[in-house]
Design an enzyme around this catalytic site. Structure first.
Site, PDB file in Angstrom:
ATOM      1  N   ASP A   1      -5.256 -28.589 -35.737  1.00 47.77           N
ATOM      2  CA  ASP A   1      -4.774 -27.233 -35.329  1.00 47.77           C
ATOM      3  C   ASP A   1      -4.936 -26.326 -34.589  1.00 47.77           C
ATOM      4  O   ASP A   1      -4.338 -25.363 -33.441  1.00 47.77           O
ATOM      5  CB  ASP A   1      -5.281 -26.958 -36.622  1.00 47.77           C
ATOM      6  CG  ASP A   1      -4.354 -27.284 -37.878  1.00 47.77           C
ATOM      7  OD1 ASP A   1      -3.378 -28.590 -37.570  1.00 47.77           O
ATOM      8  OD2 ASP A   1      -4.439 -26.610 -39.060  1.00 47.77           O
TER       9      ASP A   1
ATOM     10  N   ASN B   1       1.028 -29.160 -38.004  1.00 44.43           N
ATOM     11  CA  ASN B   1       1.075 -28.911 -39.265  1.00 44.43           C
ATOM     12  C   ASN B   1       0.747 -28.209 -39.420  1.00 44.43           C
ATOM     13  O   ASN B   1      -0.344 -28.196 -39.671  1.00 44.43           O
ATOM     14  CB  ASN B   1       1.156 -30.003 -40.868  1.00 44.43           C
ATOM     15  CG  ASN B   1       1.467 -29.791 -42.004  1.00 44.43           C
ATOM     16  OD1 ASN B   1       2.227 -28.830 -41.197  1.00 44.43           O
ATOM     17  ND2 ASN B   1       1.254 -30.663 -42.260  1.00 44.43           N
TER      18      ASN B   1
ATOM     19  N   ASP C   1      -7.836 -22.889 -50.292  1.00 46.65           N
ATOM     20  CA  ASP C   1      -8.037 -24.528 -49.954  1.00 46.65           C
ATOM     21  C   ASP C   1      -9.076 -24.571 -50.883  1.00 46.65           C
ATOM     22  O   ASP C   1      -9.168 -25.590 -50.495  1.00 46.65           O
ATOM     23  CB  ASP C   1      -8.814 -24.010 -48.137  1.00 46.65           C
ATOM     24  CG  ASP C   1      -7.456 -23.648 -48.222  1.00 46.65           C
ATOM     25  OD1 ASP C   1      -6.169 -23.597 -47.895  1.00 46.65           O
ATOM     26  OD2 ASP C   1      -7.255 -23.754 -46.058  1.00 46.65           O
TER      27      ASP C   1
ATOM     28  N   GLU D   1      -0.098 -28.806 -47.506  1.00 47.04           N
ATOM     29  CA  GLU D   1       0.040 -30.063 -46.167  1.00 47.04           C
ATOM     30  C   GLU D   1       1.352 -31.157 -47.294  1.00 47.04           C
ATOM     31  O   GLU D   1       1.230 -31.778 -46.134  1.00 47.04           O
ATOM     32  CB  GLU D   1      -1.062 -30.288 -45.718  1.00 47.04           C
ATOM     33  CG  GLU D   1      -1.769 -30.321 -44.400  1.00 47.04           C
ATOM     34  CD  GLU D   1      -2.327 -28.929 -45.105  1.00 47.04           C
ATOM     35  OE1 GLU D   1      -1.728 -27.776 -45.616  1.00 47.04           O
ATOM     36  OE2 GLU D   1      -3.231 -28.125 -44.128  1.00 47.04           O
TER      37      GLU D   1
ATOM     38  N   HIS E   1      -5.289 -34.020 -44.994  1.00 47.13           N
ATOM     39  CA  HIS E   1      -7.222 -33.548 -44.854  1.00 47.13           C
ATOM     40  C   HIS E   1      -7.624 -33.121 -45.919  1.00 47.13           C
ATOM     41  O   HIS E   1      -8.927 -34.190 -46.443  1.00 47.13           O
ATOM     42  CB  HIS E   1      -7.136 -32.734 -43.618  1.00 47.13           C
ATOM     43  CG  HIS E   1      -6.525 -31.808 -43.382  1.00 47.13           C
ATOM     44  ND1 HIS E   1      -7.455 -29.771 -43.513  1.00 47.13           N
ATOM     45  CD2 HIS E   1      -5.622 -30.401 -44.521  1.00 47.13           C
ATOM     46  CE1 HIS E   1      -7.223 -29.039 -43.394  1.00 47.13           C
ATOM     47  NE2 HIS E   1      -5.627 -29.309 -43.901  1.00 47.13           N
ATOM     48  N   ARG E   2      -7.821 -32.170 -46.505  1.00 43.51           N
ATOM     49  CA  ARG E   2      -8.101 -31.832 -47.707  1.00 43.51           C
ATOM     50  C   ARG E   2      -8.456 -32.883 -48.715  1.00 43.51           C
ATOM     51  O   ARG E   2      -9.359 -32.939 -49.571  1.00 43.51           O
ATOM     52  CB  ARG E   2      -7.664 -30.432 -48.587  1.00 43.51           C
ATOM     53  CG  ARG E   2      -8.238 -29.150 -47.474  1.00 43.51           C
ATOM     54  CD  ARG E   2      -8.104 -28.143 -47.911  1.00 43.51           C
ATOM     55  NE  ARG E   2      -7.732 -27.325 -46.306  1.00 43.51           N
ATOM     56  CZ  ARG E   2      -9.405 -26.818 -45.904  1.00 43.51           C
ATOM     57  NH1 ARG E   2     -10.047 -26.775 -45.732  1.00 43.51           N
ATOM     58  NH2 ARG E   2      -8.608 -26.476 -44.641  1.00 43.51           N
TER      59      ARG E   2
ATOM     60  N   LYS F   1      -6.823 -33.026 -39.011  1.00 47.22           N
ATOM     61  CA  LYS F   1      -5.990 -31.253 -39.040  1.00 47.22           C
ATOM     62  C   LYS F   1      -7.327 -31.098 -38.990  1.00 47.22           C
ATOM     63  O   LYS F   1      -7.235 -29.345 -37.646  1.00 47.22           O
ATOM     64  CB  LYS F   1      -5.404 -31.153 -39.955  1.00 47.22           C
ATOM     65  CG  LYS F   1      -4.951 -30.088 -40.526  1.00 47.22           C
ATOM     66  CD  LYS F   1      -3.588 -30.155 -41.316  1.00 47.22           C
ATOM     67  CE  LYS F   1      -2.224 -29.023 -40.843  1.00 47.22           C
ATOM     68  NZ  LYS F   1      -3.525 -27.445 -41.072  1.00 47.22           N
TER      69      LYS F   1
HETATM   70  O1  LIG Z   1      -4.215 -17.348 -42.794  1.00 48.33           O
HETATM   71  C1  LIG Z   1      -4.782 -18.558 -43.198  1.00 48.33           C
HETATM   72  O2  LIG Z   1      -6.161 -18.709 -41.941  1.00 48.33           O
HETATM   73  C2  LIG Z   1      -4.850 -19.244 -43.523  1.00 48.33           C
HETATM   74  C3  LIG Z   1      -4.122 -19.138 -44.546  1.00 48.33           C
HETATM   75  C4  LIG Z   1      -4.273 -19.997 -46.739  1.00 48.33           C
HETATM   76  O3  LIG Z   1      -3.053 -20.334 -46.364  1.00 48.33           O
HETATM   77  P1  LIG Z   1      -1.755 -19.104 -47.087  1.00 48.33           P
HETATM   78  O4  LIG Z   1      -1.913 -17.816 -47.304  1.00 48.33           O
HETATM   79  O5  LIG Z   1      -0.489 -19.696 -47.494  1.00 48.33           O
HETATM   80  O6  LIG Z   1      -2.200 -19.868 -48.703  1.00 48.33           O
HETATM   81  C5  LIG Z   1      -4.842 -21.424 -46.233  1.00 48.33           C
HETATM   82  O7  LIG Z   1      -4.729 -22.063 -47.137  1.00 48.33           O
HETATM   83  C6  LIG Z   1      -4.949 -21.484 -45.058  1.00 48.33           C
HETATM   84  O8  LIG Z   1      -5.524 -22.883 -45.000  1.00 48.33           O
HETATM   85  C7  LIG Z   1      -5.394 -20.686 -43.473  1.00 48.33           C
HETATM   86  C1  LIG Z   2      -2.966 -25.338 -45.939  1.00 48.78           C
HETATM   87  C2  LIG Z   2      -3.519 -25.758 -44.796  1.00 48.78           C
HETATM   88  O1  LIG Z   2      -3.444 -25.246 -43.741  1.00 48.78           O
HETATM   89  P1  LIG Z   2      -1.699 -24.322 -42.677  1.00 48.78           P
HETATM   90  O2  LIG Z   2      -2.901 -22.902 -41.678  1.00 48.78           O
HETATM   91  O3  LIG Z   2      -1.594 -25.624 -41.694  1.00 48.78           O
HETATM   92  O4  LIG Z   2      -1.804 -23.295 -43.582  1.00 48.78           O
HETATM   93  C3  LIG Z   2      -4.945 -25.737 -44.664  1.00 48.78           C
HETATM   94  O5  LIG Z   2      -5.993 -26.068 -43.913  1.00 48.78           O
HETATM   95  O6  LIG Z   2      -5.686 -26.400 -46.105  1.00 48.78           O
END
Ligand SMILES: O=C(O)C1=C[C@@H](OP(=O)(O)O)[C@@H](O)[C@H](O)C1
Ligand SMILES: C=C(OP(=O)(O)O)C(=O)O
Length: 429
Positions: free
Chosen positions: A49, A93, A316, A344, A389-390, A415
């Protein structure tokens, strides 16, 4: 298909130095790129990422220097105007790259194409695009309406209000907040409906403030960004350890019969996922906090207790609670997690399917899941990970307390945590 057979882990003990936070890494890179001056970013996460964000910013003309082989970087900010006006960006992703870059490039006055892996093209972005279009931005869907890939062209922002729905992903609001200063206009953001994953907005506001930006949060449904502001470099930013990555080791401590410490995240952290430790404590785990570390040990009784809990604030790390539930007495129910369906993979469905493989009784609703552990976990389950990944990191915890498990496609942890299994091995005994 590659797989990893995890031998039974009898016990866990020790300490893990966490890799940098994904959420902080990618926000910091974008803010450092947009600001005036150079920023030293220390302890950046090494992962798919963050690589996608680094590549995209480099393609947009931002000069980024890595200091030796370290995870420290110097980002030379562009002062609010990307030097490159035409680019084709592949963002994998990475939601934390795709959503914020969509907003920033919509205001950047260039021609940009944004795409990702096939799953990214199934992850919604319509609420963000609609908000930007209504404000005067020029964005076109290149595939299905409401989803990437996107074509962005120069537009002209004529409005002082922008509306965005909050109930699908908080990353839409995060993207708007970080990008709006580029317009130089006074701007009010109206969040329509319930805002999910609120602590991620706190990370965004916290980091924007470090780069000198003032945002007035009137409520979770209304934000005001005074115009005429620009980002200024704080000089140096230290990336905290990743609190979501911490959840696997803390859960290991809570179920594995020893004490596990994570270093890099503690009570001083700006990440909402540190509150995962509070949920583990509610299940009976013994949690000890330091400013920059957290320790987890099993309950005095030896067994966790099931809980019924709303985990909308930690979507998460909530997956790790579904796994901890395998070791808890009773039925654990996790509520208000509909966003799992658009991450994901459809995580509600994937989690239910794989938990059943290890013998759990699982009921899945549209936005909740309940998990009742079996008398004994099924040995040698073959866990599919759905390029998530999770899923891989969560199900590694099945090996704790002596149950062997196979994890298919273990490298999907790249990821956010390419070295996850090595770190797990270091605390296993
Ligand atoms: O802003 C961020 O860093 C994130 C927000 C969350 O997503 P959502 O807002 O879509 O729930 C989380 O699931 C993602 O891994 C990271
Ligand atoms: C939802 C996740 O990732 P993303 O930042 O791509 O939304 C995650 O890391 O669990």
């Amino acid at each position: 298909m590659e797989f990893l057979d995890l031998a039974p882990i009898a016990g866990v003990n020790g300490s893990v130095a966490l890799p940098g936070s994904k959420s902080i890494s990618n926000r910091t890179l974008l803010l450092a790129a947009l600001c005036q001056g150079s920023t030293r970013v220390l302890g950046l996460l090494a992962s798919d990422d963050t690589e996608r964000m680094l590549e995209a910013l480099t393609a947009l003309g931002i000069k980024i220097e890595q200091i030796g082989n370290s995870r420290d970087f110097i980002v030379h900010g562009c002062g609010g105007e990307f030097p490159v006006k035409q680019a084709d960006l592949f963002l994998g992703n990475a939601g934390t790259a795709f959503r914020p870059l969509t907003a920033a490039l919509a205001f950047a006055g260039g021609d940009y194409r944004l795409s990702g892996v096939p799953r990214m093209h199934e992850r919604p972005i319509g609420d963000l695009v609609t908000g930007l279009q209504q404000a005067g931005c020029n964005i076109e869907y290149l595939g299905n309406e409401g989803f990437p890939p996107l074509q962005i062209r120069p537009g002209s922002v004529t409005s002082n209000r922008i509306a965005v729905k909050g109930n699908v992903s908080s990353q839409f609001l995060t993207g708007l907040l970080m990008a709006i200063p580029l317009t130089q206009r006074d701007m009010t953001i109206d969040v329509i409906g319930e805002l999910i994953s609120k602590p991620y907005i706190e990370i965004t506001l916290n980091l924007m403030a470090k780069f000198g930006l003032k945002v007035e949060r009137k409520s979770w449904n209304e934000f005001f960004i005074p115009g005429g502001q620009s980002y200024t470099s704080p000089g140096e930013i230290h990336v905290e350890g990743d609190a979501s990555s911490a959840s696997y080791f803390l859960a290991a401590g809570a179920i594995g019969g020893g004490v596990v410490r994570v270093e890099g995240v503690g009570s001083d952290s700006i990440q909402g996922d540190k509150r995962f430790a509070d949920t583990l404590a509610e299940m009976g785990a013994v949690i000890t906090w330091g400013p920059n570390w957290i320790e987890a040990a099993p309950p005095a009784s030896g067994q966790l207790t099931a809980i019924d809990v709303d985990l909308n604030h930690i979507p998460d790390a909530a997956m790790t609670i579904a796994i901890a539930a395998l070791y808890a007495k009773g039925t654990t129910t996790i509520r208000n997690i509909e966003s799992w369906r658009v991450k994901e993979t459809d995580r509600l469905s994937a989690m239910a399917t794989e938990l059943r493989k290890v013998g759990a009784t699982v009921v899945e609703g549209q936005d909740w899941i309940s998990v009742t552990p079996p008398e004994a976990l099924t040995a040698n389950a073959e866990i599919d990970t759905y390029d998530d990944h999770r899923m891989a990191m969560c199900f590694s915890l099945v090996a704790i307390k002596g149950v062997p498990v196979r994890i298919n496609d273990p490298k999907c942890t790249a990821k956010t945590f390419p070295t996850y299994f090595e770190e797990l091995a270091r605390i296993a005994n």
